[in-house]
Design a protein around this motif. Structure first.
Motif, PDB file in Angstrom:
ATOM      1  N   ASP A 200      19.853  11.448  43.216  1.00 17.42           N
ATOM      2  CA  ASP A 200      19.275  10.208  43.903  1.00 17.42           C
ATOM      3  C   ASP A 200      20.269   9.090  44.307  1.00 17.42           C
ATOM      4  O   ASP A 200      20.200   8.244  45.428  1.00 17.42           O
ATOM      5  N   ASN A 201      20.924   8.972  42.940  1.00 14.12           N
ATOM      6  CA  ASN A 201      21.882   7.787  43.129  1.00 14.12           C
ATOM      7  C   ASN A 201      22.957   8.048  43.995  1.00 14.12           C
ATOM      8  O   ASN A 201      23.341   7.247  44.999  1.00 14.12           O
ATOM      9  N   ALA A 202      23.582   9.379  43.991  1.00 14.27           N
ATOM     10  CA  ALA A 202      24.729   9.770  44.905  1.00 14.27           C
ATOM     11  C   ALA A 202      24.100   9.615  46.552  1.00 14.27           C
ATOM     12  O   ALA A 202      24.954   9.067  47.252  1.00 14.27           O
ATOM     13  N   ARG A 228      29.278  14.740  42.548  1.00 20.18           N
ATOM     14  CA  ARG A 228      30.406  13.839  43.224  1.00 20.18           C
ATOM     15  C   ARG A 228      29.877  13.204  44.482  1.00 20.18           C
ATOM     16  O   ARG A 228      29.294  14.094  45.377  1.00 20.18           O
ATOM     17  N   ASP A 229      30.361  11.939  44.889  1.00 24.08           N
ATOM     18  CA  ASP A 229      29.983  11.411  46.200  1.00 24.08           C
ATOM     19  C   ASP A 229      31.210  10.843  46.825  1.00 24.08           C
ATOM     20  O   ASP A 229      31.984  10.353  45.996  1.00 24.08           O
ATOM     21  N   THR A 230      30.892  10.484  48.067  1.00 23.45           N
ATOM     22  CA  THR A 230      31.993   9.818  48.750  1.00 23.45           C
ATOM     23  C   THR A 230      31.508   8.266  49.134  1.00 23.45           C
ATOM     24  O   THR A 230      31.771   8.144  50.134  1.00 23.45           O
ATOM     25  N   GLY A 259      16.074   0.098  43.886  1.00 21.93           N
ATOM     26  CA  GLY A 259      16.099   0.749  42.395  1.00 21.93           C
ATOM     27  C   GLY A 259      15.901  -0.276  41.355  1.00 21.93           C
ATOM     28  O   GLY A 259      15.633  -1.579  41.652  1.00 21.93           O
ATOM     29  N   THR A 260      15.530   0.382  40.332  1.00 21.52           N
ATOM     30  CA  THR A 260      15.095  -0.663  39.189  1.00 21.52           C
ATOM     31  C   THR A 260      16.124  -0.679  38.133  1.00 21.52           C
ATOM     32  O   THR A 260      16.194  -1.499  37.142  1.00 21.52           O
ATOM     33  N   GLY A 261      17.284   0.407  38.003  1.00 23.63           N
ATOM     34  CA  GLY A 261      18.154   0.170  37.084  1.00 23.63           C
ATOM     35  C   GLY A 261      17.778   1.066  35.713  1.00 23.63           C
ATOM     36  O   GLY A 261      18.712   0.910  34.705  1.00 23.63           O
ATOM     37  N   LEU A 262      16.910   1.844  35.874  1.00 19.92           N
ATOM     38  CA  LEU A 262      16.610   2.576  34.661  1.00 19.92           C
ATOM     39  C   LEU A 262      17.115   4.123  34.584  1.00 19.92           C
ATOM     40  O   LEU A 262      17.228   4.755  33.709  1.00 19.92           O
ATOM     41  N   GLY A 263      17.540   4.522  35.985  1.00 16.55           N
ATOM     42  CA  GLY A 263      17.928   6.053  36.140  1.00 16.55           C
ATOM     43  C   GLY A 263      18.735   6.424  35.339  1.00 16.55           C
ATOM     44  O   GLY A 263      18.939   7.479  34.504  1.00 16.55           O
ATOM     45  N   LEU A 264      20.190   5.579  35.205  1.00 16.91           N
ATOM     46  CA  LEU A 264      21.125   6.151  34.323  1.00 16.91           C
ATOM     47  C   LEU A 264      20.910   6.197  32.933  1.00 16.91           C
ATOM     48  O   LEU A 264      21.614   6.897  32.149  1.00 16.91           O
ATOM     49  N   ALA A 265      20.010   4.979  32.453  1.00 19.01           N
ATOM     50  CA  ALA A 265      19.677   4.903  31.048  1.00 19.01           C
ATOM     51  C   ALA A 265      18.953   6.139  30.601  1.00 19.01           C
ATOM     52  O   ALA A 265      19.090   6.859  29.458  1.00 19.01           O
TER      53      ALA A 265
END
Ligand code: ATP
Ligand code: MG
Length: 315
Positions: A200-202, A228-230, A259-265
């Motif tokens: 989702d982030n990528a 991986r993303d470009t 986004g809320t900034g919780l995804g990567l946490a």
């Protein structure tokens, strides 16, 4: 006379003993009072006075102070988390309210306005739903809820995530790269969430025309899951913080992504709860690579059966 001397000596010894003991206990008394005051006031920024002599009492005071510092930090983090969570919940609520009020005032006279208001309400409700689900996942993580571990084929999991996200790619080229067969002992739902968050982030931070590639490989005893993303990349200044709760590179007010900034946490917690870790390498304007390391399941030793037995079994 002997009795008098003995009594006198005893009294003197008692007096000296009492004097020495009370002197030795004075720092303990002070420490007890400070500790009680900290407990009563709840002021975790206060510290015990550490005695000058390097002895057991000083060690006790310094251990106690270390514990206070850690408690202070943990309580501070909880407070910030709560404040951020309420703040994040407030903005979709405010948006829903504004739109409902507009509808009540008669904005639905015009079908376009009505549809716009309803769409905004649906969007904000979705966002709130996601936020609450993420908060719940982190609350469970903090409570130390155990994972439900089963053998999971990572390549199959990645293909599933790929099929689910492909429709949402909107002009970004989402592809499967190297797919080795690797199994891990893990919680299927959590691992799926980890992969979905990364993809989702990528997709979100890669402009149309860019590429996002998913790989699973095995290195020694580790299963490596790579996204991986470009895309836009992340500058060195932000890179160490992106796994923190509610951390976003875009300031909240200017973000276009929602986004809320919780995804990567959540990703970090899932990786660590499985005994693994997550790493990121990124160059601004070139793209990012997120790599998740998970302990690979050692394949069960397969004893190849003699050919004649296989033939019998097939018959
Ligand atoms: N692949 C990426 N490319 C560029 N920046 C990224 C990438 N992944 C994450 N980031 C940055 O790291 C920040 C934190 O990511 P995180 O997934 O935790 O939050 P989010 O995507 O903003 O919100 P959500 O909670 O909905 O996932 C993002 O706001 C973004 O700025
Ligand atoms: Mg995200």
């Amino acid at each position: 006379m002997l009795a008098a001397v003995v009594l006198g000596a005893l009294a003197l010894a008692a007096l000296i003993g009492w004097f020495l003991a009370s002197r030795a206990m004075r720092p303990v008394d002070r420490m007890t009072r400070t500790a009680r005051a900290i407990g009563d006031s709840g002021d975790l920024t206060r510290r015990l006075e550490e005695p000058r002599e390097r002895d057991e009492l000083r060690r006790l005071a310094s251990t106690f102070n270390d514990m206070l510092a850690r408690l202070d930090q943990a309580v501070g983090a909880q407070r910030r988390f709560l404040a951020d969570a309420s703040h994040e919940l407030r903005s979709p609520l405010a948006a829903i309210r504004t739109n409902v009020e507009a509808l009540l005032r008669g904005a639905d006279a015009d079908p376009t306005d009505r549809e716009e208001s309803l769409r905004a309400i649906a969007r904000e409700t979705d966002r709130m739903g996601r936020l609450v689900a993420d908060l719940l996942a982190l609350a469970r993580a903090d409570a130390g809820q155990p994972l439900v571990r089963k053998p999971i084929e990572l390549d199959a999991l990645l293909i599933e995530a790929y099929q689910q996200q492909r429709r949402l790619a909107e002009g970004v080229n989402l592809t499967l790269g190297e797919l080795e067969q690797v199994e891990v002992m893990g919680d299927a739902d959590r691992l799926k969430q980890l992969v979905l968050n990364l993809v989702d982030n990528a997709l979100r931070y890669t402009p149309p025309g860019g590429d996002v590639t998913l790989d699973v490989t095995r290195e020694a005893s580790w299963a490596l899951l790579r996204v991986r993303d470009t895309g836009v990349g992340i500058s060195a200044e932000h890179l160490p913080h992106i796994f923190e709760r509610f951390y976003r590179v875009d300031p909240p007010r200017t973000r276009h992504s929602g986004g809320t900034g919780l995804g990567l946490a959540i990703c970090k917690w899932v990786a660590e709860a499985h005994g693994g870790r997550i790493e990121v390498a990124s160059t601004v304007d070139h793209g990012s690579v997120f790599t998740v390391f998970l302990p690979a399941r050692t394949p069960a030793v397969q004893h190849s059966a003699p050919a004649e037995l296989v033939a019998t079994a097939q018959r």
